[in-house]
Design a protein around this motif. Structure first.
Motif, short mmCIF file in Angstrom:
data_model
loop_
_atom_site.label_atom_id
_atom_site.label_comp_id
_atom_site.label_asym_id
_atom_site.label_seq_id
_atom_site.Cartn_x
_atom_site.Cartn_y
_atom_site.Cartn_z
N LEU A 201 3.31 -9.73 5.28
CA LEU A 201 1.87 -10.01 5.30
C LEU A 201 1.14 -9.10 6.28
O LEU A 201 0.01 -8.66 6.03
N LEU A 202 1.77 -8.79 7.40
CA LEU A 202 1.13 -7.99 8.45
C LEU A 202 0.70 -6.61 7.94
O LEU A 202 -0.23 -6.02 8.49
N HIS B 18 -8.05 -12.41 11.58
CA HIS B 18 -6.67 -11.95 11.82
C HIS B 18 -5.85 -12.12 10.54
O HIS B 18 -5.91 -13.16 9.89
N ILE B 19 -5.05 -11.13 10.20
CA ILE B 19 -4.29 -11.15 8.96
C ILE B 19 -3.32 -12.34 8.92
O ILE B 19 -3.06 -12.91 7.85
N LEU B 20 -2.80 -12.76 10.07
CA LEU B 20 -1.81 -13.84 10.10
C LEU B 20 -2.43 -15.23 9.91
O LEU B 20 -1.71 -16.23 9.89
N SER B 21 -3.73 -15.28 9.77
CA SER B 21 -4.36 -16.56 9.44
C SER B 21 -4.17 -16.92 7.98
O SER B 21 -4.47 -18.04 7.55
N ASN B 22 -3.66 -15.98 7.19
CA ASN B 22 -3.50 -16.18 5.75
C ASN B 22 -2.13 -16.75 5.39
O ASN B 22 -1.14 -16.52 6.08
N ALA C 226 5.19 5.39 7.46
CA ALA C 226 4.16 4.35 7.61
C ALA C 226 4.35 3.56 8.89
O ALA C 226 5.48 3.37 9.36
N GLU C 227 3.25 3.10 9.44
CA GLU C 227 3.29 2.24 10.61
C GLU C 227 2.57 0.93 10.29
O GLU C 227 1.64 0.90 9.48
N ILE C 228 3.00 -0.14 10.92
CA ILE C 228 2.41 -1.45 10.68
C ILE C 228 1.06 -1.54 11.41
O ILE C 228 0.98 -1.21 12.60
N PRO C 229 0.02 -1.96 10.73
CA PRO C 229 -1.28 -2.12 11.40
C PRO C 229 -1.17 -3.07 12.59
O PRO C 229 -0.39 -4.02 12.56
N GLU C 230 -1.95 -2.80 13.61
CA GLU C 230 -1.96 -3.68 14.77
C GLU C 230 -3.26 -4.46 14.80
O GLU C 230 -4.33 -3.94 14.49
#
Length: 939
Positions: free
Chosen positions: A543-544, A660-664, A723-727
């Motif tokens: 998800l992140l 915040h993406i982790l709210s999903n 690729a890098e994970i968005p922060e």
């Protein structure tokens, strides 16, 4: 898992492969040795030695379940399972639970089925004498401690368990409706293991004593000790502590009593919590070890498991009526059932489902199956069997089950012969005898106001719904601080707890690690106890890494990756995996996508070849994509009716905030999933399924050299995308507490989620805060939350608290399901406990905390899963293999003052979110009295 009730526990099914010759392909016999003896009082004792870890499992099983109850007095077996943990004459109040915390045990636990009740725990082997002493106290020195108040309190706990497991969950009443209509009135399987609220409430102290004296006797019990121990010394201890206990009256076995249906019965129920229509069809089956039980188990897998199974083909692939079909044969001591369960897609008429099942049966009759299908199923059973042996407790369970229901632990040899002797003609014969044209019970459970979806000619099922009544007198009790009773005579002083044995040494597994040229890291542990290999490949992202406008892509990538490769159709890939007796599964979470694998060691390389195909050559099958989307949409729909899922999803929104993406929810929403295309999945795959974000963890009977060589194709052909994970910026902490409420009309429980966004696991305070939380809510029955809300008030079946950070800040969360009419009282009590905790943490609390955390390390690496967890912590956080020793030193040096400081900082009740999911009409307004303003209604 204390006190899980198992309505139709197919306990024997997991056990049928203790000795097996690798599905006929390997002549080497795998054997679990045992020693059995019987005391003069009838107690049967089984020993099994396993010196691989310094731990020992103790399992005490009584041959009594709900089938030995009297009609109108149901639920007694399960109630007793609870009572035996509370107090005994020589352990005192808190009984085994308090001792478990001190000795570093896995937690005293138990379970009840129709036919048996068991009590079990794994402990460091220096505590074996203590466990034998404690188990003997249950059998011979318990009943005098039970009072009217104790029974009244535990009634409330069990009733809360029923609300949580049955009344407040989707489809919770289904087993009740099936069993009541499958079996005639008075049949011992016609009622549920947990019983009814009315029967539980009417139980008297005399009823309880009568039940105990009849069934909880040595000649109705089996004691199994498995693990690292001295057999001669253990035998002496068993005689010392059990010989004094007198034999009970003789117990005659019950006769087999099959269900006899004179006609097909169709029943329906409009379920307050269901969001999808569900059809179950149940036929009368056979008892444990019946000659036909072996063929029936294989038959149900042939009909339902995998792409080739006719039920899967017709209902899922062709007609797309559902995302899942399951079929199983359950064998109990007196009878059995054969069942199909189909939870259909939204708004599907169950008559269509029934017709599709008939069509699938007709296809099976016409096309049958081949020998390779049989071989494939047996290979899977073999691997699952070995998985069940990875702990000493698993072995103890199996030996007890065979001893009780087959009369001999060694029956396992004959059992295997029966299974391996099943032929294709046997399978077709049992299909004709038990299913084809036979009467059955059909239950249609549908959402409220959806009666049109039920099977035609169904009649309303009789289901008793509990009313929410404030201040009910029958729910009040008063537990005195102490009670007096006459002590049972003994030939020696049992009041003194036995000493510890020699302290076990902590066995930290030898870990190897290396990096491939493509940047993937590998961590491994060679372990040759079983012919098994388990692995996982964790790819950061999930998800992140998603586009906030299209939540659910990572989950669909995970759904689709194992559905075929460039060279294999979904069915061909599935069969290739199954033929190896392997499992390969892909999961997406909030912060990663994980591919797990499990296989026989002899098939390891072939399994890795398939893993490489899945990663390097995904098929991106359009039909499977459509099916996956429908499957996810059904999951989302189901979660909307499940109070626990609602609470979890809403809590994440509240602690992370909408930006915040982790709210999903990682599944996405109905709207987002419907917009996702297969091109979105391919784009995510190209960017984020990359070795530079991946770590491979492996445990089992395979060497480092073999592992590295097996991954050469991945090393060569899997290139990094860069690729890098968005922060995302960590949200600000909660400044002041607020109450939120999500309305589920007529909920029988309120689901509580209290807490806030705390810290990552890499924070220096993370583990110290976890230590602080042990007595607060992390220590099970040693914790204040459990002792006060469950044991003191009877408000809940279970409650706990904990920290859940990773490299990203995670929540501190308190979770529980409480009786609806004490929602406010429970919340206020939690608040009070949090307020008082820093100033009331005692020297005794510190001693208990240290004792558990230090001694429990003997169990830290027993199972394959525990070893994998060690490797995952090393790769995720950069820790050394012996990080557990650093934690031991921290625990040893912890002071009471430090605990108080950490509690003030990380368990402040005035800086939390209080989320309640329940019945707003009766409970919302009452929460104003908490002092945190008017509750916010979320829906």
């Amino acid at each position: 898992m204390r006190s899980i009730f198992i309505p139709n526990a197919p306990a024997i099914l997991l056990l049928i492969f203790l000795f097996i010759s690798c599905s006929g392909t390997n002549d080497k016999e795998f054997k679990v040795d045992y020693e059995k003896f019987t005391l003069d009082n009838g107690l049967e004792v089984v020993f099994h030695k396993d010196t691989s870890d310094p731990v020992t499992a103790v399992a005490l099983t009584f041959h009594v379940g709900s089938a030995r109850e009297k009609e109108g007095k149901t639920g007694f077996a399960h109630l007793f399972e609870h009572l035996l943990f509370l107090e005994s004459e020589n352990l005192g109040k808190g009984g085994l639970d308090k001792m478990s915390s001190r000795i570093g045990g896995s937690g005293a636990n138990g379970s009840t089925s129709r036919d048996r009740t068991n009590y079990f725990q794994t402990v460091p082997n220096d505590a074996l004498e203590k466990m034998i002493w404690a188990e003997a106290d249950k059998v011979g020195y318990f009943i005098n401690t039970v009072t009217e108040a104790v029974v009244a309190k535990e009634k409330q706990v069990v009733k809360n368990e029923k609300r949580q497991g049955v009344d407040n969950r989707p489809y919770g009443h289904t087993n009740y409706v099936i069993d009541k209509n499958l079996y005639p009135e008075g049949h011992p399987y016609s009622w549920q293991v947990i019983g009814s609220l009315e029967d539980l409430q009417s139980a008297t102290l005399e009823d309880v004593k009568e039940f105990y004296n009849r069934w909880y006797v040595p000649n109705n019990a089996t004691l199994v000790i498995a693990g690292d121990f001295d057999s001669g010394q253990a035998r002496e201890w068993v005689h010392k502590y059990f010989d004094d206990i007198p034999r009970g009256e003789e117990i005659e076995p019950l006769e087999v009593q099959y269900a006899q249906l004179e006609e097909t019965k169709k029943l329906y129920y409009e379920d307050n919590f269901a969001r999808l229509p569900e059809l179950r069809m149940t036929w009368s089956g056979v008892e444990n070890f019946h000659d036909d039980s072996y063929a029936l188990q294989i038959l149900t897998q042939l009909l339902s498991d995998g792409k080739k199974a006719p039920l899967n083909q017709v209902l899922i692939d062709e007609k797309q009526l559902t995302s899942n079909v399951s079929m199983y044969s359950r064998n109990s001591e007196l009878a059995g059932e054969i069942s199909i369960r189909v939870r259909a897609n939204p708004d599907v008429d169950l008559d269509e489902v029934s017709a599709a099942i008939d069509e699938a049966f007709a296809r099976f009759e016409e096309e049958g199956f081949n020998d390779s299908d049989l071989k494939r199923i047996k290979a899977g059973i073999e691997t699952n069997f070995y998985n069940g042996l990875s702990s000493v407790l698993g072995k103890a369970f199996q030996l007890a089950q065979y001893n009780i229901f087959a009369g001999d632990p060694g029956f396992i040899n004959e059992d295997i012969e029966n299974t391996l002797a099943v032929t294709r003609s046997d399978i077709m014969r049992v299909y004709d005898e038990y299913i084809k044209g036979k009467n059955f019970v059909a239950t249609s459970f549908v959402p409220l106001d959806s009666g049109e979806l039920t099977l035609e000619n169904s009649v309303a099922a009789e289901v008793t719904e509990e009313e929410i009544v404030m201040g009910r007198e029958d729910e009040e009790f008063n537990l005195p601080d102490s009670s007096s009773y006459e002590k049972t005579p003994s030939s020696f002083d049992r009041s003194k707890e036995p000493p510890y044995g020699d302290s076990p040494e902590l066995n930290i597994p030898e870990v190897w690690s290396t990096d491939l040229e493509n940047e993937m890291a590998i961590f491994g542990i060679e372990n040759n106890e079983l012919p098994l290999v388990q692995f996982n490949l964790r790819i950061k992202g999930g998800l992140l890494a998603e586009n906030p406008e299209k939540i659910g892509v990572a989950n669909l990538v995970a759904e689709l990756m194992p559905k075929g490769t460039a060279d294999k159709t979904p069915q061909e890939l599935e069969e290739a995996i199954d033929e190896l007796g392997a499992n390969i599964n892909v999961y997406a979470g909030s912060q990663d996508i994980t591919i797990t694998g499990n296989t026989l060691s002899r098939n390891y390389e072939a399994t890795i070849d398939l893993l490489e195909e899945i990663i390097l050559e995904p098929r991106w099958d359009e039909k499977e994509f459509d099916l996956a989307k429908q499957r996810v949409l059904s999951q989302i729909a189901q979660q909307k009716g499940d109070p626990n899922s609602i609470a979890s999803n809403e809590f994440d929104k509240l602690i992370y905030g909408e930006d915040h993406i982790l709210s999903n929810n990682p599944l996405g929403t109905t709207e987002s999933v419907e917009t996702i295309t297969i091109e979105d999945l391919k784009a995510f795959y190209e960017d984020y399924i990359t070795p530079s974000l991946a770590d491979f963890h492996i445990v089992g009977a395979v060497t480092q050299q073999e592992v590295v060589a097996s991954l050469e194709e991945l090393n060569t052909n899997w290139e990094s995308s860069g690729a890098e994970i968005p922060e995302y910026e960590t949200p600000e902490p909660v400044a002041e507490s607020k109450v939120y409420f999500y309305d589920v009309p007529d909920a029988k429980q309120s689901v509580l989620n209290f807490g806030y966004l705390a810290m990552p696991e890499t924070d220096p305070d993370y583990y110290p805060a976890t230590v602080m939380n042990y007595i607060l809510g992390g220590g099970g029955f040693a914790s204040r939350l459990t002792q006060e809300l469950r044991e003191g008030k009877g408000y809940t079946y279970g409650i706990g608290s904990g920290f859940t950070g990773t490299t990203i800040a995670g929540a501190f969360r308190i979770r529980s399901g409480v009786r609806t009419n004490v929602t406010y009282e429970s919340t206020q009590l939690v608040k009070d406990i949090l307020e008082e905790y820093p100033s009331t943490f005692t020297d005794k609390d510190l001693e208990t905390t240290k004792s558990f955390l230090l001694k429990s390390n003997a169990r830290a690496f027993e199972t394959y899963g525990a070893k994998l967890n060690l490797l995952q912590n090393m790769s995720a956080y950069g820790w050394s293999a012996d990080y557990i020793k650093e934690r031991e030193q921290l625990v040893k040096e912890m002071t009471k003052e430090q605990i108080s400081e950490l509690a003030n900082k990380y368990a402040d009740p005035d800086k939390m979110i209080y989320l309640v999911v329940g019945d707003a009409d009766t409970q919302l307004d009452r929460l104003k009295d908490l002092g945190y303003g008017d509750p916010v209604l979320l829906n």
